[in-house]
Every structure is written in structure tokens, then in C-alpha cells.
Scaffold this active site. Structure first.
Site, PDB file in Angstrom:
ATOM      1  N   GLU A 288       0.895  -1.055   0.306  1.00 39.99           N
ATOM      2  CA  GLU A 288      -0.072   0.089   0.012  1.00 39.99           C
ATOM      3  C   GLU A 288       1.028   1.248  -0.029  1.00 39.99           C
ATOM      4  O   GLU A 288       2.098   1.216   0.397  1.00 39.99           O
ATOM      5  CB  GLU A 288      -0.710  -0.010   1.213  1.00 39.99           C
ATOM      6  CG  GLU A 288      -0.216   0.210   2.754  1.00 39.99           C
ATOM      7  CD  GLU A 288      -0.962   0.073   3.761  1.00 39.99           C
ATOM      8  OE1 GLU A 288      -2.103   0.608   3.856  1.00 39.99           O
ATOM      9  OE2 GLU A 288      -0.791  -0.573   4.606  1.00 39.99           O
ATOM     10  N   PHE A 348      -0.494  -8.282  26.384  1.00 38.67           N
ATOM     11  CA  PHE A 348      -0.474  -6.871  25.642  1.00 38.67           C
ATOM     12  C   PHE A 348      -1.794  -6.320  25.914  1.00 38.67           C
ATOM     13  O   PHE A 348      -2.059  -5.363  24.919  1.00 38.67           O
ATOM     14  CB  PHE A 348       0.024  -6.778  24.309  1.00 38.67           C
ATOM     15  CG  PHE A 348       1.526  -7.274  24.339  1.00 38.67           C
ATOM     16  CD1 PHE A 348       2.695  -6.403  24.449  1.00 38.67           C
ATOM     17  CD2 PHE A 348       1.993  -8.598  24.221  1.00 38.67           C
ATOM     18  CE1 PHE A 348       3.929  -6.898  24.518  1.00 38.67           C
ATOM     19  CE2 PHE A 348       3.222  -9.019  24.061  1.00 38.67           C
ATOM     20  CZ  PHE A 348       4.274  -8.021  24.366  1.00 38.67           C
TER      21      PHE A 348
END
Length: 669
Positions: A288, A348
Site C-alpha cells: 500500500e 499486551f
């Protein structure tokens, strides 16, 4: 040149833009939501404008409010930072209509490259190598399953308007496609207001390497080398570096020239990044183009000496790039570590709250390295549930990669953050990981090296000895200070005890003092086992960082007071310490151990967040792995699954509720 610009963003990137604008003599305007009323970027800017409630959809994402703020303050241009409105062609066009300059590319380039589906079609037409996939819109989960089967597993499901790891899922099987499609679409809608997703082939063992480009309005385009961004978790970059330890000069040149050709094809103007997936044979595929400034831009600035924000402003003002491709070189090595408000010991999960202590390492140059810290917080600031969990971006530069890694490790060890959980222990441990230091990376690095999650590092024999000397030095210095209190009643001075026991975690280590006196600065010969070392430090009671030497090793560690002792954090190791006389140690070993409460029949909220869905009902039988609830925090949806077969008892939460960490969502029978 502009006299005043508005920064349509918040946090560290807003502060970063303000610093460059200030150096260029340009006045700045900050915008802020209710949650950011006391934020650092508001304090730093010359002016500030309130733009609405805390949710981004009601403030930072409302283009009309940004335009109104420009008119109110007389701002001539807008720097969008990254995220929010930075890649909205409609926002750029709206600014142009009002005679306000967008510090970024033109709407044509944003439209062509900002949408992942359209950008891949455009890249294919321009004969840029792309990853095989289905570039059309996916209608529903059944359609997603058919497309995935045609492409072949594994596949990547991605939000068309996505970025920052939001709205992305990897599916290795038919079952994972359906669930991944629903989660990606839901996250895409809540994060970007666009629920379109597409599917492409997932390259196994890929590296994520991106090329920084700069282009002006006069047809000049250059590339500024590459950034290695392969250390990721949930498709969110964690550590970046420039250059890449994997690329050779030929591949770098080919990727750079292809990136320049793509930028020219869309008449690109400003800073932009072309991202590639690179396989183990250095074949690269266009992923991208990000038509904005990247989060990780500082590492490129450190190795090229070029201020990307300054160049964006100058290009927007109509100036030509002051250099050509031949003028650009890569010097030394730079590392960036993203400090996130998340608990590494709980997979996390996001953490929010107030920064009761925030003491970053000293920025600047030394003889061998550079330390830079881009941040948007301060001691006392609050980490909100409404925005990304980034606290700071810590960067180091040095002549070589290993020297930059060593500088990063030392800087992390001296970076003190209290009040919330954060990923500093993981980042510190990573700097010592053999595979990272060797540069053998892939986007699956964290999942491969920490399949069961991150746990506190267990010190080896050498590390245990070092930590013991630090603990003993702190204890002796504190004891010496207590002895010197002016109003303290004390017996006649006694000789310093030679034999001590340092309790490190659950271990008891005998330590002997050989020579020296307890003073500040502290210097003493200490024997651990058969090894004798000289310990030297300027540490004083109350200091949060212990800096000194143990033998010939220079060490930086964090010191925190805990009940009857200290906690030492160093290189991903976190250990509680106490210093005893031999007799005290004997008695301490007899103390009973308090067991934690049994929570096996409870589903606890793992982080502060919003309950998106409850997927079960009271009395329902559930198999291991089935979804129990979905909790959203910091724009990420977290699926809570059953760890075993069970029966739902009482459900205590409902969709739409905001829960604190460890709140009971449901009970099991």
C-alpha cells in the site's frame, strides 16, 4: 512561507509538528477534545481551539470543526499528522475550497493511493508488483470464505480504509475467515467509518519494509532509503529501524525507483511511504501507499539528516526540494521503540490511567550515539481509553546496528513510567534477543518467539550476580542515610557488617563486603561466590534510576520501593529484592507464602474497556475456544474465549457498559 498553521491532530505527532514549525518561525494552532483539554500539544501551541467531546468521531474526525478553527484563528494551512483526517481526500478538498492549504498530497493522489483496494488496482495498471488477492468488495462472510478458498490459505483480511493494524486479521482456515471477516469489518467501521474489507494472499515469513518518498509540485521525487518494520504485534508496528539489515544495495535501489515511479504516476506531492512485503528471497510486493507522514519517520530523519515535517511544509508552500537523489545518503543506524500503554504480562492488553511518574532518558548527542524521544505526554497526564495507547517513541542512533541497539537498551532501562502498565519490559528484553540482534526478522517474530505471551525474564547466573550487587549497594546507602538522621538515637558506631544475604525473587544469595566505605558516590569491593567486583554508583535514596558500574560493566537499572524492599527492573527482568543478615534470612525462609485467590470460575475484564457484545446466555453450555464476550479498548476489539468446557452461571455485564480492569463479566458453575 506560512505565518500560521493548524495541526489537526493530538499527542506526540502534534507536538512533533509544533517543534519544527517553531524552529521555522511559524505560529501554531492546536485543536483539542474534552479529553485533551490539558494535553501537552495544547500547552506547546501558540493558540488552541476546543473542537468537541472526547470520542474522535465527535471531534478530531469532524472536518467542519477543523475548518472552523482555521477561520477562527487565521491559520493558512493544516498539517494533519497521521490517522484521523490525514488520508481523507474529502477533507483535503474541503480545505482547498476554503482557501486553506493542506500540508500533504493533493486529493487525486489520496484517492488513488489512500484506499487499499483502489491503490492495488492502480498499482497493477502501473505494472507494480503486487500480492495476489481479490481487490473487489467482499459482500459477506460466505463471500469471504469463497474468495479465501480461491486464493489459498493463509489469507489476510484487511480494511480498505484501514491503517495502524486496525481492521486486519490473518485467517489460516475456513473457520477463521468467517470470524476474521466480522471482526475486521466491525473494527473498520468503528475506527474509520468504512466497513469495506478485501482479501489477499498472506506471504509466509514476510518482512515489512517501506520506502520513504518526498515529492514537490515541480515534478521532483526522491526516495530516502527504507525502514524495516517487521517487529509487529497484531499487525501493529512495535519496533522499526533504518536501514533494513536484510536489503542489499541492488534491492534497495529497485524498491526505491519503483516507489518513485508510483509517486510520479499519481502526481504525488509531499512526504509519503510505499510499503512492501519482502519474502525470504528478497522478492518484494507492493502492499500500500500511505499518503501521509508515518509514525516511524524519525528513524529516516536520523539516518538522512532530513527533517520530513519541514519538507512537507515547504512543499505545501510551493518550494522545490533542496536536494536530488544523488545528494541523499544513509549514515549510521537508527532504532525506534514504540512505548505503548499495554500490559505485556497479560497478552499486551491496553492499560489506561494517570502517569504518576514519567521520566524519559536525557535526549541529545553523546560521543557515540543520539537519543531522541517523541512524546505527547508529561508526568501527571492521563492515558485515555479514547485514543491510541502510544505514550512515546524512543529513538536511538549510532554508527552501527549493534551500537544503536545497545544505546536503545540503555535508554529503555533508564525510561521510568509509573501509574499504568506499559510494554517497556518487553522492549528491553527484545534488545537482548539473539534473533533480533542478528537481524533474522519477519512479521511473525513476536508470535514465533513468544507463543505463550511475554513473561518476566528469568536472570541467569551472571545477571543474578549483577542484580545482587545493585540491591546491596542500595541497601547500604539507605541504611547509611538512616544512621545519619540528626534526631536519631543510636548506639556507638559499629564496624560495617561483612556478611549479607540478598534475597532475589525466591533465591537467597550470600554476599561479602571486602573493602570500601559507604559514601555517596558509592564505591566498594563486593564478593559473590568466587567472583569479586568493584561496584560504583552515584545513586541516592529516592532516585528512580541506578546508574553505575559493576566491574567493567556499565549498568542502568530502575529502582522502585516495595514493601520491606526494592524492585529492580533491568533488560526485561523485574525482580523484588531484600537484603538480610544471615540470621534474618534464616527466619525469612520460615515465613508462609500467601496464595492468590481462585478466579477459575470467573471471567474477568482483562483491561479497562467497553463491552461490545455478550455472546452467551445464563445456563448455556460452552466448549473451549468459544467466544464469551467482546471488549473494545483503544479502538481494538478483544475477543474473550472460554479456556475450557463450562456452563455459564451469572452474567454481570451487558453490552455498552464500561468496565474497569478485573471487573467480573460473568461467573461459571
Amino acid at each position: 512561507m506560512f505565518k500560521k498553521i493548524l495541526i489537526a491532530n493530538r499527542g506526540e505527532i502534534a507536538c512533533r509538528v509544533i517543534k519544527t514549525a517553531r524552529r521555522m518561525g511559524i505560529l501554531t494552532v492546536a485543536v483539542y477534545s474534552d479529553a485533551d483539554r490539558d494535553a501537552l500539544h495544547v500547552e506547546m501551541a501558540d493558540e488552541s481551539v476546543h473542537i468537541g467531546p472526547a470520542p474522535a468521531a465527535e471531534s478530531y474526525l469532524v472536518a467542519d470543526k477543523i475548518i472552523a478553527a482555521c477561520k477562527e484563528t487565521g491559520a493558512e494551512a493544516v498539517h494533519p499528522g497521521y490517522g484521523f483526517l490525514s488520508e481523507r481526500a474529502s477533507f483535503c478538498a474541503a480545505l482547498e475550497k476554503e482557501g486553506i492549504v493542506f500540508i500533504g498530497p493533493k486529493p487525486k493522489a489520496i484517492e488513488a493511493m489512500g484506499d487499499k483496494i483502489e491503490s492495488k488496482k492502480f498499482a497493477n495498471a502501473a505494472k507494480v508488483s503486487t500480492v495476489p488477492g481479490h481487490l473487489g468488495i467482499i459482500d459477506d462472510a460466505d463471500h469471504a470464505e469463497r474468495i479465501a478458498a480461491e486464493i489459498g490459505y493463509p489469507v489476510m483480511i484487511k480494511a480498505s480504509a484501514g491503517g495502524g493494524g486496525k481492521g486486519m486479521r490473518i485467517a489460516w482456515s475456513k473457520d477463521e475467515v468467517r470470524d476474521g471477516f466480522e471482526r475486521a469489518r466491525s473494527e473498520a467501521k468503528s475506527s474509520f467509518g468504512d466497513d469495506r474489507v478485501f482479501i489477499e494472499k498472506f506471504v509466509v515469513d514476510p518482512r515489512h519494509i517501506e520506502i520513504q518518498v518526498l515529492a514537490d509540485a515541480h515534478g521532483n521525487v526522491v526516495y530516502l532509503g527504507e525502514r524495516e518494520c517487521s517487529i509487529q504485534r497484531r499487525n501493529q508496528k512495535v519496533v522499526e529501524e533504518a536501514p533494513s539489515p536484510f536489503l542489499d544495495e541492488a534491492t534497495r535501489k529497485a524498491m526505491g525507483e519503483q516507489s518513485v515511479a508510483l509517486a510520479k504516476a499519481v502526481d504525488y506531492q509531499s512526504a509519503g511511504t510505499v510499503e512492501f512485503i519482502v519474502d525470504r528471497d528478497r522478492n518484494f510486493y507492493f502492499l500500500e501507499m500511505n499518503t501521509r507522514l508515518q509514525v516511524e519517520h524519525p528513524v529516516t530523519e536520523l539516518v538522512t539528516g532530513i527533517d520530513l515535517v519541514e519538507q512537507m511544509i515547504r512543499v505545501a508552500a510551493g518550494e522545490k526540494l533542496p536536494f536530488k537523489q544523488a545528494d541523499i545518503g544513509l549514515h549510521g543506524w537508527a532504532i525506534e521503540s514504540r512505548l505503548y500503554a499495554e500490559d505485556p504480562y497479560r497478552n499486551f492488553l491496553p492499560s489506561i490511567g494517570r502517569l504518576t511518574r514519567y521520566r524519559p532518558p536525557r535526549e541529545g548527542k553523546t560521543e557515540t550515539s543520539v537519543v531522541r524521544n517523541d512524546t505527547g505526554v508529561f508526568e501527571g497526564a492521563e492515558i485515555s481509553m479514547y485514543y491510541d495507547p502510544m505514550i512515546a517513541k524512543l529513538c536511538t542512533w549510532a554508527p552501527t546496528r549493534l551500537e544503536a541497539i545497545e544505546a536503545m537498551g540503555e535508554a529503555l532501562d533508564g525510561f521510568v513510567v509509573d501509574g499504568i502498565e506499559h510494554n517497556m519490559p518487553f522492549l528491553s528484553a527484545l534488545m537482548k534477543h539473539p534473533r533480533w540482534r542478528e537481524g533474522r526478522l519477519s512479521t511473525g517474530f513476536i508470535a514465533e518467539e513468544y507463543p505463550d505471551g511475554f513473561a518476566p525474564v528469568t536472570p541467569d547466573e551472571d545477571q543474578t550476580a549483577l542484580l545482587s550487587t545493585i540491591a546491596l549497594s542500595c541497601s547500604l546507602i539507605e541504611s547509611n542515610r538512616r544512621e545519619r538522621y540528626a534526631d536519631r538515637l543510636r548506639p556507638a558506631a559499629a564496624p560495617l557488617r561483612e556478611s549479607w544475604i540478598v534475597k532475589l525473587g525466591a533465591d537467597y544469595l550470600p554476599v561479602t563486603l571486602l573493602e570500601g566505605v559507604v559514601t555517596i558516590p558509592f564505591e566498594m569491593d563486593i564478593q559473590i561466590g568466587t567472583q569479586t567486583v568493584t561496584v560504583a554508583t552515584d545513586w541516592r535514596p529516592g532516585d528512580s534510576v541506578w546508574a553505575g558500574t559493576v566491574g567493567d560493566r556499565k549498568l542502568t537499572a530502575q529502582i522502585r520501593t516495595v514493601l520491606n524492599g526494592l524492585r529492580i527492573d533491568w533488560q526485561g527482568i523485574s525482580v523484588r529484592t531484600r537484603v538480610f543478615t544471615p540470621r534474618q534470612a534464616e527466619l525469612d525462609k520460615l515465613m508462609p507464602v500467601k496464595l492468590p485467590p481462585d478466579t477459575s470460575k470467573l471471567l474477568l475484564c482483562p483491561m479497562p474497556g467497553l463491552v461490545v457484545a455478550i455472546a452467551v446466555a445464563e445456563g448455556q453450555e460452552v466448549k473451549a475456544g468459544e467466544t464469551l464476550a467482546i471488549v473494545e479498548a483503544m479502538k481494538m476489539e478483544n475477543v474473550l474465549r472460554a479456556e475450557r468446557d463450562l456452563v455459564i452461571g451469572k452474567i454481570n455485564a451487558k453490552p455498552g457498559e464500561s468496565l474497569a480492569v478485573d471487573a467480573v463479566i460473568m461467573e461459571f458453575t
